[in-house]
Design a protein around this motif. Structure first.
Motif, short mmCIF file in Angstrom:
data_model
loop_
_atom_site.label_atom_id
_atom_site.label_comp_id
_atom_site.label_asym_id
_atom_site.label_seq_id
_atom_site.Cartn_x
_atom_site.Cartn_y
_atom_site.Cartn_z
N HIS A 54 1.34 -44.23 -23.56
CA HIS A 54 2.50 -44.23 -24.44
C HIS A 54 3.79 -43.93 -23.67
CE1 HIS A 54 1.58 -39.95 -24.30
NE2 HIS A 54 2.83 -39.73 -24.65
N ARG A 70 5.89 -47.22 -23.15
CA ARG A 70 6.43 -47.93 -24.31
C ARG A 70 7.89 -47.58 -24.49
NH1 ARG A 70 2.46 -45.92 -28.60
NH2 ARG A 70 0.80 -45.66 -27.14
N ARG A 97 11.52 -45.33 -29.70
CA ARG A 97 11.93 -45.83 -31.01
C ARG A 97 13.42 -45.67 -31.19
NH1 ARG A 97 7.95 -45.94 -35.47
NH2 ARG A 97 9.76 -46.90 -36.37
N LYS A 119 18.30 -50.02 -33.20
CA LYS A 119 17.11 -50.68 -33.74
C LYS A 119 16.93 -52.05 -33.09
CE LYS A 119 14.78 -52.05 -37.95
NZ LYS A 119 14.80 -52.08 -39.40
N TYR A 140 15.61 -51.55 -29.65
CA TYR A 140 14.19 -51.22 -29.69
C TYR A 140 13.34 -52.47 -29.92
CZ TYR A 140 9.72 -49.64 -31.51
OH TYR A 140 8.38 -49.47 -31.73
N GLU A 141 13.75 -53.30 -30.86
CA GLU A 141 12.98 -54.51 -31.16
C GLU A 141 12.90 -55.43 -29.94
OE1 GLU A 141 11.18 -55.15 -33.82
OE2 GLU A 141 11.81 -53.30 -34.82
N LYS A 153 10.65 -53.76 -27.37
CA LYS A 153 9.27 -53.80 -27.86
C LYS A 153 8.68 -55.19 -27.65
CE LYS A 153 6.69 -53.32 -32.14
NZ LYS A 153 6.82 -53.14 -33.57
#
Length: 110
Positions: free
Chosen positions: A27, A30, A33, A88, A91-92, A95
């Motif tokens: 983790h 990654r 968030r 956000k 993050y997207e 990700k």
């Protein structure tokens, strides 16, 4: 009478976690968030609250920040909400890149 065999907490945790991670996946790699609008506000105002109230307890700082956040109108909240939307989106994107990279590594290892 013999005792019934029960599973330990560790055994239960191992059963729950067994399907979540792939071998070698961590983790720590990654992307983090995205933060909420409130968190951007709280991070910005926390030091000011501590300076205005020396000796304040940790929990009381959070309560005061929550009260200040509730007192803001929509116009005052707008910059924090814009930061949250941008974070956000960041993050997207990260990700998606992380997932694509993980899929490529999985194909190579097979």
């Amino acid at each position: 009478m013999p005792k019934e065999k029960t599973t330990t907490r560790k055994a239960k945790a191992a059963k729950v976690d067994s399907g979540k991670k792939k071998k070698g996946e961590s983790h720590f790699h990654r992307p983090p968030r995205g933060l909420s609008a409130y968190m951007f506000f709280a991070n910005e105002q926390r030091e000011k609250v501590r300076e205005d109230n020396p000796g304040i307890k940790f929990g009381d700082v959070g309560k005061m920040l929550g009260e200040k956040w509730k007192a803001l109108n929509d116009k005052q909240r707008a910059p924090y909400e814009a930061k949250a939307v941008a974070d956000k989106k960041r993050y997207e994107e990260e990700k998606a890149a992380y997932s694509a990279n993980a899929d490529e590594e999985e194909e190579v290892s097979e």
